[in-house]
Design an enzyme around this catalytic site. Sequence first.
Site, short mmCIF file in Angstrom:
data_model
loop_
_atom_site.label_atom_id
_atom_site.label_comp_id
_atom_site.label_asym_id
_atom_site.label_seq_id
_atom_site.Cartn_x
_atom_site.Cartn_y
_atom_site.Cartn_z
CG ASP A 246 62.23 71.08 62.63
OD1 ASP A 246 62.98 70.14 62.94
OD2 ASP A 246 62.53 72.28 62.81
CG ASP A 263 58.60 77.78 65.11
OD1 ASP A 263 58.19 78.91 64.81
OD2 ASP A 263 59.35 77.56 66.08
#
Length: 317
Positions: A246, A263
């Site tokens: 992502d 993340d």
Amino acid sequence: MRKHDLDFDHLETQSARRKSRRARFDDEPEPSRRGRLTEEERVRLAHQRADAYTETAIPGGGDRWSTWADGEQGPLPRPSWVLTQLAAVDTELGVLKTGKEADVHLVRRGLPDGPQSLLAAKRYRSNEHRLFHRDAGYLEGRRMRRSREMRAIETRTAFGRNLIAEQWASAEFAALSRLWTAGVPVPYPVQRSGTELLLEFIGEEDGTAAPRLAQVRAEGAELRDLWYQLVSALETMATHGLAHGDLSAYNLMVHEGRLVLIDLPQVVDIVANPRGLEFLARDVRNVADWFAARGLPADVLDADALVDELRRAAGLP
């Protein structure tokens, strides 16, 4: 029947009831004394009950004792700033970031009158009104063996949502541990307890977080250097068969000229995941487009060539 026969029967019945009641508590010790409590004994018992419900005060106004012993711990060798003493205290300093699946808080862990360190506490949540909208593709190969747990996840019961949150936390902690050990620029994963990750804080000593790449106005040589740092990080990940999954300019931080990937709950196994190459290519194109829009020349940027290079690094044909 005579009266004294009735009285005798009554006494036998009472005695039987007492024995019946007492039989349920045969494992209890007999009291050492009978009768009313003295005032001194009453006071002593009152203090004993109060002590049983009173926790030891946390020094320095902290919010909790260190949770170091409560869960998974980060990889070795640990950085010198990691405090492992159980006498350390955690103090909440505020929210750094809110997101769809997790919030990040700033926490100070320190010993009274001793060393202190700042941590980023990433806390995944399983709120009824928020579902993990991407988990179907990313969690390929992470299925749980217990059918009850799988049914709970698939039907999104409260129990299932909590399991998903813990899956994401566990996956991110494992990925960070593996990547940090491999030399990829990621925050050091200090520990995981349930759905909470404690991570290295990327920022200043005063608690100011480092900016995201999207907030940095880099150009020229600085922009080129950041790109090459990113390519190196992606190559190391691909060598270990992994892709971010992502990646964007919002999942990269820049601290003192150093690029840091953040993340990573959805980190993808390029080989095992049927869509691994698709996620890898998307990662590369997302960041390449950002660098191109900031003026990085085409002779440096070649997204297709980089995807091919990373695919080969992962050992794929």
